[in-house]
Design a protein around this motif. Structure first.
Motif, PDB file in Angstrom:
ATOM      1  N   THR A 343      56.611   9.844  51.889  1.00 41.89           N
ATOM      2  CA  THR A 343      57.031   8.845  50.980  1.00 41.89           C
ATOM      3  C   THR A 343      57.174   9.152  49.582  1.00 41.89           C
ATOM      4  N   ALA A 344      57.889   8.421  48.789  1.00 41.85           N
ATOM      5  CA  ALA A 344      58.228   8.850  47.229  1.00 41.85           C
ATOM      6  C   ALA A 344      56.917   9.065  46.466  1.00 41.85           C
ATOM      7  N   ASP A 345      55.692   8.556  46.827  1.00 41.19           N
ATOM      8  CA  ASP A 345      54.493   8.769  46.043  1.00 41.19           C
ATOM      9  C   ASP A 345      53.522   9.646  46.524  1.00 41.19           C
ATOM     10  N   SER A 346      54.018  10.398  47.770  1.00 44.42           N
ATOM     11  CA  SER A 346      53.077  11.492  48.474  1.00 44.42           C
ATOM     12  C   SER A 346      53.924  12.789  48.545  1.00 44.42           C
ATOM     13  N   PHE A 347      53.631  13.744  47.474  1.00 44.26           N
ATOM     14  CA  PHE A 347      54.026  15.112  47.566  1.00 44.26           C
ATOM     15  C   PHE A 347      53.362  15.676  48.768  1.00 44.26           C
ATOM     16  N   ALA A 348      51.988  15.415  48.705  1.00 46.57           N
ATOM     17  CA  ALA A 348      51.007  16.029  49.627  1.00 46.57           C
ATOM     18  C   ALA A 348      51.744  16.031  51.236  1.00 46.57           C
ATOM     19  N   ILE A 349      51.926  14.925  51.525  1.00 50.71           N
ATOM     20  CA  ILE A 349      52.718  14.818  52.996  1.00 50.71           C
ATOM     21  C   ILE A 349      53.807  15.929  53.184  1.00 50.71           C
ATOM     22  N   LEU A 350      54.649  15.824  52.268  1.00 52.37           N
ATOM     23  CA  LEU A 350      55.996  16.601  51.977  1.00 52.37           C
ATOM     24  C   LEU A 350      55.368  18.240  52.156  1.00 52.37           C
ATOM     25  N   ALA A 351      54.391  18.560  51.223  1.00 49.70           N
ATOM     26  CA  ALA A 351      53.821  19.964  51.204  1.00 49.70           C
ATOM     27  C   ALA A 351      53.420  20.299  52.535  1.00 49.70           C
ATOM     28  N   VAL A 352      52.439  19.305  53.157  1.00 49.20           N
ATOM     29  CA  VAL A 352      51.849  20.003  54.427  1.00 49.20           C
ATOM     30  C   VAL A 352      52.945  20.112  55.493  1.00 49.20           C
ATOM     31  N   ALA A 353      53.753  19.123  55.338  1.00 52.28           N
ATOM     32  CA  ALA A 353      54.877  19.150  56.468  1.00 52.28           C
ATOM     33  C   ALA A 353      56.052  20.404  56.598  1.00 52.28           C
ATOM     34  N   GLN A 354      55.908  20.854  55.348  1.00 52.89           N
ATOM     35  CA  GLN A 354      56.934  21.965  54.887  1.00 52.89           C
ATOM     36  C   GLN A 354      56.145  23.125  55.492  1.00 52.89           C
ATOM     37  N   ALA A 355      54.699  23.334  55.339  1.00 54.38           N
ATOM     38  CA  ALA A 355      53.873  24.450  55.629  1.00 54.38           C
ATOM     39  C   ALA A 355      53.907  24.514  57.145  1.00 54.38           C
ATOM     40  N   VAL A 356      53.679  23.254  57.901  1.00 50.32           N
ATOM     41  CA  VAL A 356      53.739  23.155  59.129  1.00 50.32           C
ATOM     42  C   VAL A 356      54.908  23.796  59.961  1.00 50.32           C
ATOM     43  N   LEU A 357      55.942  23.245  59.185  1.00 50.25           N
ATOM     44  CA  LEU A 357      57.319  23.578  59.684  1.00 50.25           C
ATOM     45  C   LEU A 357      57.652  25.322  59.550  1.00 50.25           C
TER      46      LEU A 357
END
Length: 493
Positions: A343-357
């Motif tokens: 979501t636009a207010d959550s860089f944490a999910i974006l960072a974790v998702a990229q790390a998993v990917l």
């Protein structure tokens, strides 16, 4: 067979030659606004500047791989690097879009000579299975470094030196790689066979038309190049299966490891191909990142991929290629699933998702490449690796078209009824309008979720293919594939 004494120095040169191709294409994407203003390029010009390289590169890969086997892989790499460097230099002096497109075409020719030779040289230099895994993991890590570092480096160069700098940077790297190739690399060739000019012509026409068709999918079906692609590639397959001296060993697809590795990686590339297109726009238009910030935001994926390339190489030796590749693809699918929740207010999910990917990619890709390249006879390493690269390039291009179209369609459907047609087609236009900005960000977030769920489904399908087709671990002394009388290193799977 004794390992080459300078093999690790050779690996550095091979990694440099790969990285220069990746960095160039990624850095160019952030230079588009500057070169567009300087050269007076319109939208169609920009499309050709970006896509002319891929059109030529993909079209010539099979022919270039065959030539490298016939005339020498080191020679092909040196010629390719020289052409790539000279064409990059010419690009810095371009004053019109046409001149820059011509330079990009020449760079595509050089790139098509570099890629097949690169992997085939690695296979010939690293004869030990465990060392070959480490070498391929290092090569993959350098590729990710170029993928992530390209936008960051490109943004910095464009800001300080102008758009020409993204081409200037190729020249010293190419010169260094050429010097290393000439002084360090051994020459290797396949057996002398009769040339296959008809196969070469059909492959160039067919692959170029196919890439053209895929690139146009976002605007509708381009029937003329599609018909040309079907006719030319159909004729190519018919001819290669029946001629006495085929340019491309299509019978390799009869080997489960080659078929399973190449087809599963193609599906993986469908997901990866659209990743940067969709995620970069999300970062810039929804999260408000600059091009440099967007490049830096990919660091979690880069770091995880670097770490897990090494982990994947170790696990591949212990668990086998099939288990490691399937495990990595399942993890990748999880990463795409997490990206769909961003979501636009959550860089944490974006960072974790990229790390998993990145972790999943690091686990899966080296084992899949090891499996399929182990099925290729040594004398056909160049054209075999070109066939693998061609399939993956088609998958990446198809991914850009499929995920891009899926994201665009979902975005347009989620926009308010009163939005203009232009705002429905372009999130960049919509976020610039204060009355539509919030709705556009929300709509593109939903569109990104749809695209990444599609990518996750594609990677799961790749895992199923790998599970069904790749062989389990072979016992010591098991027979290997290859030409009669040929000595070939056993690839443990």
């Amino acid at each position: 067979m004794q390992p080459h004494p300078r093999r690790w120095l050779i690996l550095i040169a091979l990694c440099l030659s790969t990285m220069v191709l990746v960095i160039d294409n990624m850095a160019l994407t952030v230079a588009v606004p500057a070169l567009s203003a300087d050269l007076g390029a319109n939208a169609q010009d920009i499309q050709w500047i970006l896509e002319s390289y891929m059109l030529v590169f993909a079209g010539l890969l099979l022919t270039a791989g065959s030539l490298s086997d016939r005339y020498g892989r080191r020679k092909a790499m040196v010629v390719g690097l020289t052409l790539f460097g000279v064409a990059s230099l010419a690009g810095t002096f371009a004053t019109t879009p046409g001149e820059l497109i011509a330079a990009r075409v020449a760079m595509g020719v050089g790139g098509s000579l570099i890629m097949p030779a690169n992997l085939s040289i690695m296979i010939n230099v690293f004869t030990d299975e465990a060392e070959r895994r480490k070498a391929m993991a290092a090569g993959a890590a350098f590729g990710v470094l170029g993928l992530v570092g390209g936008p960051v480096l490109g943004g910095a160069l464009v800001a300080s030196l102008g758009w020409e700098a993204v081409f200037w940077i190729n020249v010293p790297v190419a010169a260094l790689a050429i010097t290393a190739a000439v002084t360090l690399m051994p020459e290797s060739k396949g057996p002398v066979t009769k040339p296959d000019p008809l196969g070469a012509i059909l492959s160039v026409i067919g692959m170029s038309a196919l890439v053209w068709t895929i690139n146009e999918l976002a605007h509708g079906v381009a029937w003329v190049p599609l018909i040309i692609a079907v006719v030319a590639l159909g004729g190519f397959v018919f001819w290669e299966l029946r001629t006495e001296h085929p340019m491309v060993p299509l019978k390799l697809f009869g080997d489960r490891d080659f078929a399973g590795g190449s087809l599963s990686m193609t599906l993986v590339q469908v997901g990866n191909g659209g990743l940067l297109l969709v995620l970069t726009q999300y970062m810039q238009f929804v999260l408000g990142y600059t091009a440099t910030q967007a490049g830096l935001a990919f660091i979690p994926m880069f770091a995880a991929s670097m770490i897990f390339n090494g982990v994947g190489a170790a696990l591949g030796n212990r668990l086998g290629n099939r288990t490691t590749a399937v495990l990595g693809m399942v993890v990748m699918a999880g990463g795409f699933g997490l990206l769909s929740l961003s979501t636009a207010d959550s860089f944490a999910i974006l960072a974790v998702a990229q790390a998993v990917l990145g972790a999943g990619s690091g686990l899966a890709m080296p084992s899949a490449v090891i499996a399929l390249m182990g099925a290729i006879p040594a004398q056909q390493a160049g054209v075999g690796s070109a066939l693998n690269n061609t399939i993956q390039q088609a998958g990446a291009a198809l991914g850009v078209a499929i995920l891009g179209t899926l994201a665009t369609g979902s975005y347009a459907a989620a926009m308010p009824a009163g939005a203009s047609e232009e705002a429905r087609r372009s999130v960049a236009v919509a976020v610039a309008d204060p009355s539509l900005s919030a709705a556009a960000r929300e709509a593109y977030g939903a569109a990104m979720s749809s695209a990444f769920l599609g990518a996750a489904a594609g990677v799961i399908a790749a895992a199923v293919l790998a599970l069904l087709l790749l062989r389990g671990r072979r016992k010591a002394g098991a027979p290997t594939t290859g030409a009669p009388g040929e000595s070939k290193t056993l690839v443990a799977v």
